[in-house]
Write a protein that holds these residues in place. Structure first.
Motif, short mmCIF file in Angstrom:
data_model
loop_
_atom_site.label_atom_id
_atom_site.label_comp_id
_atom_site.label_asym_id
_atom_site.label_seq_id
_atom_site.Cartn_x
_atom_site.Cartn_y
_atom_site.Cartn_z
N GLY A 45 -16.73 13.06 -10.67
CA GLY A 45 -17.85 13.14 -11.85
C GLY A 45 -17.89 12.13 -12.61
N ASP A 46 -18.13 11.46 -13.70
CA ASP A 46 -18.58 9.88 -13.77
C ASP A 46 -17.39 9.71 -15.28
OD1 ASP A 46 -21.23 9.63 -13.45
OD2 ASP A 46 -22.10 10.71 -14.31
N SER A 47 -16.69 10.69 -15.79
CA SER A 47 -14.99 10.61 -16.69
C SER A 47 -13.93 10.43 -15.67
CB SER A 47 -15.94 11.17 -17.28
OG SER A 47 -15.60 13.19 -16.68
N LEU A 48 -13.60 11.26 -14.22
CA LEU A 48 -12.52 10.92 -13.93
C LEU A 48 -12.18 10.23 -12.69
CD1 LEU A 48 -9.19 11.86 -14.60
CD2 LEU A 48 -10.54 14.07 -12.96
N ILE A 49 -10.82 9.37 -12.52
CA ILE A 49 -10.49 9.09 -11.45
C ILE A 49 -9.57 9.63 -10.42
CG2 ILE A 49 -9.11 6.80 -10.10
CD1 ILE A 49 -11.12 5.01 -11.80
N GLN A 50 -9.13 10.55 -9.39
CA GLN A 50 -8.35 11.70 -9.14
C GLN A 50 -7.70 10.89 -7.79
OE1 GLN A 50 -8.96 16.18 -9.19
NE2 GLN A 50 -7.91 15.73 -7.43
N ILE A 51 -6.13 10.69 -7.80
CA ILE A 51 -5.31 10.22 -7.14
C ILE A 51 -4.35 10.81 -6.97
CG2 ILE A 51 -3.98 7.91 -6.64
CD1 ILE A 51 -4.90 6.48 -9.22
N ASP A 52 -4.67 11.10 -5.51
CA ASP A 52 -3.49 12.02 -5.18
C ASP A 52 -2.00 11.35 -3.99
OD1 ASP A 52 -4.05 14.31 -5.73
OD2 ASP A 52 -5.80 13.82 -4.98
N LEU A 53 -1.04 11.31 -4.12
CA LEU A 53 -0.29 10.98 -3.92
C LEU A 53 0.81 11.75 -3.17
CD1 LEU A 53 1.50 9.28 -7.23
CD2 LEU A 53 -0.58 7.93 -5.22
N PRO A 54 1.05 11.47 -1.96
CA PRO A 54 2.24 12.31 -1.02
C PRO A 54 3.15 12.50 -1.61
CG PRO A 54 2.26 9.62 -0.31
CD PRO A 54 1.37 10.10 -1.95
N PRO A 55 3.50 13.83 -1.51
CA PRO A 55 5.08 14.49 -2.11
C PRO A 55 6.39 13.35 -1.81
CG PRO A 55 3.27 16.11 -1.82
CD PRO A 55 3.39 15.19 -0.87
N ALA A 56 6.34 13.41 -1.05
CA ALA A 56 7.67 12.21 -0.79
C ALA A 56 7.50 10.92 -1.74
CB ALA A 56 7.32 11.55 0.61
N TYR A 57 6.67 10.26 -2.04
CA TYR A 57 6.75 9.68 -3.03
C TYR A 57 7.76 9.08 -4.23
CZ TYR A 57 5.14 5.23 -5.45
OH TYR A 57 4.61 4.24 -6.43
N LEU A 58 7.52 9.92 -4.67
CA LEU A 58 8.38 10.78 -5.88
C LEU A 58 9.99 10.24 -5.70
CD1 LEU A 58 8.00 11.31 -8.50
CD2 LEU A 58 8.33 13.49 -8.64
N TRP A 59 10.30 11.15 -4.39
CA TRP A 59 11.50 10.81 -4.47
C TRP A 59 12.25 10.00 -3.40
CZ3 TRP A 59 13.24 13.97 -7.45
CH2 TRP A 59 12.79 15.33 -7.52
N ALA A 60 11.12 9.08 -2.22
CA ALA A 60 10.91 8.03 -2.49
C ALA A 60 11.68 6.99 -3.20
CB ALA A 60 10.04 7.43 -0.90
N VAL A 61 10.84 6.75 -4.53
CA VAL A 61 11.02 5.83 -5.23
C VAL A 61 12.62 6.09 -5.46
CG1 VAL A 61 10.02 5.02 -7.33
CG2 VAL A 61 8.35 4.97 -5.52
N ALA A 62 12.35 7.54 -6.26
CA ALA A 62 13.65 7.76 -7.30
C ALA A 62 14.58 7.36 -6.32
CB ALA A 62 13.91 9.44 -7.30
N ALA A 116 0.78 -1.08 -0.24
CA ALA A 116 0.05 0.27 -0.14
C ALA A 116 0.75 0.85 -0.15
CB ALA A 116 -1.02 -0.13 0.88
N ILE A 117 0.58 3.00 -0.77
CA ILE A 117 1.49 3.50 -0.12
C ILE A 117 0.38 4.23 0.43
CG2 ILE A 117 1.44 6.02 -1.89
CD1 ILE A 117 1.66 4.51 -4.72
N GLU A 118 1.43 4.55 1.79
CA GLU A 118 0.57 5.38 2.46
C GLU A 118 0.51 6.56 2.06
OE1 GLU A 118 0.07 4.14 5.59
OE2 GLU A 118 0.58 2.11 5.04
N GLY A 119 -0.85 7.10 2.94
CA GLY A 119 -1.17 8.59 1.66
C GLY A 119 -1.61 8.31 0.48
N ALA A 120 -2.33 8.08 -0.02
CA ALA A 120 -2.69 7.33 -1.26
C ALA A 120 -3.74 8.13 -1.00
CB ALA A 120 -1.95 6.47 -2.09
N THR A 121 -4.03 8.31 -1.52
CA THR A 121 -6.30 8.74 -1.75
C THR A 121 -6.66 8.04 -3.30
OG1 THR A 121 -6.33 10.79 -1.51
CG2 THR A 121 -6.56 10.12 0.28
N ALA A 122 -7.92 8.17 -3.58
CA ALA A 122 -8.16 8.08 -4.96
C ALA A 122 -10.30 8.52 -5.12
CB ALA A 122 -8.31 6.34 -5.51
N ALA A 123 -10.35 9.10 -5.58
CA ALA A 123 -11.90 9.76 -5.87
C ALA A 123 -12.58 9.86 -7.13
CB ALA A 123 -12.06 10.48 -5.18
N SER A 124 -13.24 9.25 -7.51
CA SER A 124 -14.09 9.91 -8.18
C SER A 124 -14.29 11.44 -8.85
CB SER A 124 -15.60 8.69 -8.72
OG SER A 124 -14.54 7.54 -8.97
#
Length: 389
Positions: free
Chosen positions: A164-181, A154-162
């Motif tokens: 409207g009817d056409s989009l899924i929006q996923i927000d990742l914690p900013p630190a995730y990018l650097w942790a993976v890098a 699991a990605i801690e702090g990540a959220t997902a929400a619909s």
């Protein structure tokens, strides 16, 4: 009275004496006129003992298909993988900076568009795969014919929400990018696994980066990276470099009849012929009527077969043999079944162990994910009765 007159009088008397005479012919009327045979159409015969069996998973590369899916419906589970490649050093240089340390990530957002509105309420989990994958991977254990799992966390702090009817929006914690890098500085790849939450019941078809439809040109999966350098805020948009999905068998609810390709599910059921059918009757027509639930189904063009279930009385082993094959047509309500099979049940020459529906992998139309949920299959039966002996 002449001879001719006498004969005429006798004949007239005989004819008049027969008028209104209800006495039956002493030699029997059936010797003169036999009763005619009849054609009988029975009321629809409902199925019983319905269930769904798992035949196996057909091995193929899901990534070559332009369709992405996520959800859990009718005994199937769909997960989608996305890969985005972001070169932080290039972003810094393009923004006038001189080093990676000068870049501050303010937000990481992934936008995934839907093909159609979801069926059911979306409850999503955002995870990170911890093993290698590519678009052309076959997520199938070819020895057991079951879907292969993919290790993830699991990605801690990540959220997902619909939205409207056409989009899924996923927000990742900013630190995730650097942790993976930091873990894999050479790859510059950021993977996201989208899957249904536990016990969530919904299905969503998503837009893939492989879509080439003109209307989807601006609807491809994308990552929006918001960052600042020397107090200046910038946004970088990166389209997915790879995406794919795989399907797993979750198992339909008891009694649910599901016919599916790829993750091959087959409904099994039986018809009990009524005792009112007389001996010597001849089956002249037999049709299988299939009523399906469109709200729980998802299908295109595919082929299915009607199969007879054979149970060896000595060993108890079960085998299946082809009866008829048909292209599934949502406009058709019934499909003819070889009447010799039903005749065998009726005469007792063939044991009635039931019928099954299956999806042959030999037909290329079945090399895509389809599934249909059936309700209460019916047998339409017409038979004839011979004239009385």
């Amino acid at each position: 009275m002449s001879r001719h007159q006498l004969c005429a009088a006798v004949l007239i008397t005989a004819l008049l004496s027969g008028c209104g005479n209800r006495q039956e012919n002493p030699v029997g009327s059936d010797l003169i006129t036999r009763a005619q045979g009849r054609v009988v159409e029975l009321p629809l015969i409902p199925s019983r003992d319905g269930s769904t069996r798992f035949e196996g998973t057909f091995s193929r590369g899901f990534g070559s298909d332009s369709r992405l899916m996520v959800g859990r419906m009718s005994g199937l589970v769909f997960r989608s993988l996305f890969r985005f490649r972001v070169d932080a050093d290039s972003l810094v240089l393009a923004s006038g900076g001189s080093g990676e340390a000068e870049l501050a990530v303010l937000g990481v957002q992934i936008r995934i568009r839907k093909r159609t509105s979801s069926r059911g309420i979306e409850l999503l989990e955002i995870r990170r795969p911890v093993q290698a994958w590519s678009e052309l991977d076959e997520f199938v254990d070819t020895l057991r014919h079951t879907a292969s799992d993919l290790a993830s966390t699991a990605i801690e702090g990540a959220t997902a929400a619909s939205v409207g009817d056409s989009l899924i929006q996923i927000d990742l914690p900013p630190a995730y990018l650097w942790a993976v890098a930091r873990e894999n500085p050479d790859a510059k790849a950021f993977d996201v696994l989208l899957q249904p939450a536990a016990d969530a019941r919904f299905f969503t078809s998503l837009v893939s980066r492989n879509d080439i439809l003109p209307e989807n040109a601006n609807r491809l999966p994308e990552m929006r990276l918001t960052f600042s350098i020397d107090g200046n805020t910038n946004t970088h948009v990166e389209v997915a470099s790879e995406d794919t999905y795989w399907a797993a068998r979750d198992g339909p609810e008891p009694g649910m009849l599901v016919l599916a390709t790829i993750v091959r599910l087959s409904p099994v059921f039986r018809f009990d012929l009524p005792d009112s059918i007389p001996r010597g009757a001849t089956v002249t027509s037999s049709e299988l009527q299939l009523n399906y639930d469109r709200s729980q189904s998802m299908f295109g063009d595919f082929v299915f077969s009607v199969e007879r279930i054979n149970v060896d009385p000595a060993s108890g082993d079960t085998t299946f043999s082809l009866v008829n094959a048909w292209r599934f047509d949502e406009q058709a309500a019934s499909y003819a079944v070889d009447q010799s099979l039903i005749q065998g049940w009726l005469s007792g020459t063939t044991r009635n162990s039931g019928l099954a529906l299956s999806t042959p992998v030999t037909d290329s139309r079945n090399w895509d994910v389809n599934w249909v949920v059936f309700h209460n299959p019916m047998l339409k039966l017409i038979y004839s009765i011979p004239p009385d002996p």
